[in-house]
Design an enzyme around this catalytic site. Structure first.
Site, mmCIF file in Angstrom:
data_model
loop_
_atom_site.group_PDB
_atom_site.id
_atom_site.type_symbol
_atom_site.label_atom_id
_atom_site.label_comp_id
_atom_site.label_asym_id
_atom_site.label_seq_id
_atom_site.Cartn_x
_atom_site.Cartn_y
_atom_site.Cartn_z
ATOM 1 N N LEU A 41 0.858 -1.183 0.000
ATOM 2 C CA LEU A 41 0.000 0.000 0.000
ATOM 3 C C LEU A 41 0.886 1.220 0.000
ATOM 4 C CD1 LEU A 41 -2.987 0.806 2.353
ATOM 5 C CD2 LEU A 41 -0.922 2.222 2.453
ATOM 6 N N ASN A 42 0.519 2.237 -0.817
ATOM 7 C CA ASN A 42 1.179 3.533 -0.630
ATOM 8 C C ASN A 42 0.171 4.677 -0.665
ATOM 9 O OD1 ASN A 42 1.676 2.648 -3.518
ATOM 10 N ND2 ASN A 42 2.502 4.697 -3.732
ATOM 11 N N ASP A 43 0.302 5.667 -1.516
ATOM 12 C CA ASP A 43 -0.391 6.946 -1.371
ATOM 13 C C ASP A 43 -1.893 6.827 -1.131
ATOM 14 O OD1 ASP A 43 2.119 7.529 -2.331
ATOM 15 O OD2 ASP A 43 1.433 8.706 -4.043
ATOM 16 N N GLN A 59 -3.172 3.574 -3.387
ATOM 17 C CA GLN A 59 -2.286 2.885 -4.301
ATOM 18 C C GLN A 59 -2.007 1.482 -3.772
ATOM 19 O OE1 GLN A 59 -0.303 4.573 -7.355
ATOM 20 N NE2 GLN A 59 -2.488 4.883 -7.132
ATOM 21 N N TYR A 102 -1.844 5.562 -11.272
ATOM 22 C CA TYR A 102 -1.116 6.284 -10.229
ATOM 23 C C TYR A 102 -2.051 7.233 -9.471
ATOM 24 C CZ TYR A 102 3.613 4.605 -11.292
ATOM 25 O OH TYR A 102 4.747 3.831 -11.424
ATOM 26 N N SER A 103 -1.483 8.010 -8.577
ATOM 27 C CA SER A 103 -2.276 8.755 -7.605
ATOM 28 C C SER A 103 -3.156 9.826 -8.224
ATOM 29 C CB SER A 103 -1.352 9.392 -6.564
ATOM 30 O OG SER A 103 -0.792 8.405 -5.740
ATOM 31 N N ARG A 161 2.235 14.218 -12.556
ATOM 32 C CA ARG A 161 1.293 13.259 -11.981
ATOM 33 C C ARG A 161 0.613 13.787 -10.713
ATOM 34 N NH1 ARG A 161 6.442 10.862 -11.715
ATOM 35 N NH2 ARG A 161 7.426 10.850 -9.645
ATOM 36 N N GLU A 220 5.754 15.889 -5.762
ATOM 37 C CA GLU A 220 4.668 14.928 -5.860
ATOM 38 C C GLU A 220 3.481 15.355 -4.992
ATOM 39 O OE1 GLU A 220 6.203 10.667 -7.114
ATOM 40 O OE2 GLU A 220 6.593 11.034 -4.984
#
Length: 482
Positions: A41-43, A59, A102-103, A161, A220
């Site tokens: 898991l990320n953002d 994510q 992506y995010s 992004r 980011e």
């Protein structure tokens, strides 16, 4: 739904079923934090309150505990405490997102939920293309990709992004994290009247925009909003070099407070301030709820920094979300506090009034364990060093002489090295600390400073002790947490 989309989803669900019991057997699995059912898991993405329900997308790589072609996972809650995991929202199944959804963010308009995200595309030589993609939903649970609405504007590399979208007056605006062709970080602004056709207005902030000099090679996850009469730009710059106690992690997350000039597409701002002084915090995203609160989730992790050394890897998962936090601006500074609803987690309260701490380590009945919250309030600013030892793996130290608060921990890489992070504070009024099975979040002086970190103590290491160099009177309160 295309055949490719169905195949990816089925493969992801199979991965969850295959490793579900292994993930759940990990003693470092978190209790009251959001984490992936399997994989990485990320953002936080698409954080929104829609039709009375909080939606948090994220994510997700379900196939590995590494970064790769990301999906959007999906959690919902009515109270920010009890969460339900849903079917995959987005899968990397189209030509414009084949290497990752992506995010991005979410917005409500005319009763619909609209998602915006970055489609990531790479060729066999690892050359990158990026597209900003629109998704519609009638109910917040089924999603229809409408395709690319923003291609790469001139002046930027393909590192373009993480669109965050909001409405102001008659227009919708989108801020995008970017790298300009001179390889410096920027926040780009776009405008639309219908969410489909977007006009690039230029870089509102970044290196050589206004008075800011070179400040990292990529920005980011930007997020621009008004709060308490101020305008705040949150972002996660990459490429900042350490400066004393500042910028000690591989990448940073922080904010500028300033004034947005929409007519000239410029954000005039003050100094960059790190949002979290700890070891693992990145890519925060906010939303405004129906109570008018500005709420935030952050990623309780960092990209690239020793990810392969986390002990949860062998249990087929890695990383989590922070607690949901409410933001406020006071005296030109951003404050973060755990949302009020988290008090629902409390049970087995203990209170110690007017306790005198001294140079001997003291433990208190009911203030130990894996999952708890405690508050320490000082009746006056300590005149000598304060030390709080937690589970033999993390220590909070306050030095009134240096006017410095320090969080130190035992490195999870070798189990021996002591790592430290610091912040400067003129006085220590209170601490509010949340411990979960393998995480810690510390809110200092009513949220003026925050430290977030992962820790991995032994199973029998549950003790918490307090001491001060000189006798110091405090109030101490604690709760076990479900």
């Amino acid at each position: 739904m295309s055949d490719r989309d169905k195949q990816l989803r089925e493969a992801a669900y199979q991965e969850v079923e295959t490793h579900k019991s292994l993930v759940e057997s990990d003693r470092f699995r978190l209790g009251y934090h959001l984490m992936p059912p399997v994989g990485l898991l990320n953002d936080p993405n698409g954080f929104i309150q829609y039709k009375g329900v909080y939606h948090l997308f994220y994510q997700w790589n379900p196939f590995k505990t590494e970064h790769g072609a990301k999906f959007w996972g999906h959690y919902t809650s009515r109270d920010l405490v009890n969460w339900e995991h849903h079917e995959i929202a987005l899968a990397p199944s189209d030509w414009f997102d084949k290497n990752g959804c992506y995010s991005g963010s979410a917005i409500e308009h005319n009763g619909k939920m609209y998602l915006f995200y970055t489609g990531n595309v790479k060729d066999e030589h690892n050359n990158r293309e990026s597209y900003q993609v629109l998704v519609e939903s009638e109910d917040g649970f089924t999603f229809d990709k409408k395709g690319v609405v923003v291609e790469l504007p001139e002046g930027y590399t393909a590192h373009f992004r993480d669109p965050k979208v909001w409405k102001r007056d008659d227009y919708f605006y989108m801020v995008v994290g970017a790298q300009s062709e001179d390889l410096t970080g920027k926040a780009a602004l776009l405008r639309s009247s219908d969410l489909y056709k977007w006009e690039h207005l230029g870089a509102i902030a970044g290196a050589h925009v206004g008075s800011l000099e070179d400040f990292g090679y990529m920005w980011e996850c930007p997020d621009l909003f008004e709060l308490d009469g101020e305008e705040v730009l949150i972002l996660s710059p990459q490429g900042l070099e350490p400066e004393g106690m500042l910028y000690q992690n591989i990448y940073q997350a922080g904010y500028f407070i300033g004034k947005m000039d929409y007519e000239n597409a410029r954000f005039d701002h003050g100094e960059f301030v790190e949002m979290d002084r700890g070891f693992e915090f990145y890519a925060p995203q906010t939303t405004e709820d129906d109570q008018g609160r500005r709420l935030l989730f952050g990623w309780l992790g960092l990209p690239e920094e020793r990810e392969e050394d986390h002990p949860t890897i062998e249990y087929k998962w890695i990383h989590a979300m922070t607690l949901p936090r409410e933001l406020r601006v006071k005296d030109g500074k951003l404050y973060q506090l755990p949302v009020e609803e988290l008090k629902k987690l409390r049970h087995d309260e203990v209170i110690y009034h007017n306790v005198v701490l001294n140079e001997e380590e003291q433990a208190f009945a009911g203030i130990d364990g894996e999952r708890l919250e405690y508050e320490l309030t000082f009746n006056e600013n300590p005149s000598s060093e304060v030390t709080i030892q937690m589970r033999n793996h993390a220590t909070i130290t306050y030095s009134p002489e240096k006017k410095r608060l320090t969080l130190s921990r035992i490195s999870f890489v070798d189990g021996k090295t002591i790592e430290e992070r610091h912040c400067e504070i003129s006085e220590l009024k209170n601490l509010r600390v949340f411990l979960d099975s393998s995480s810690i979040e510390i809110f200092v002086n009513d949220g003026a400073e925050v430290f977030t970190a992962r820790i991995y103590p032994a199973e029998n290491e549950k003790n918490i002790t307090f001491k001060t160099g000189q006798p110091t009177s405090v109030q101490l309160q604690a709760w076990m947490l479900y």
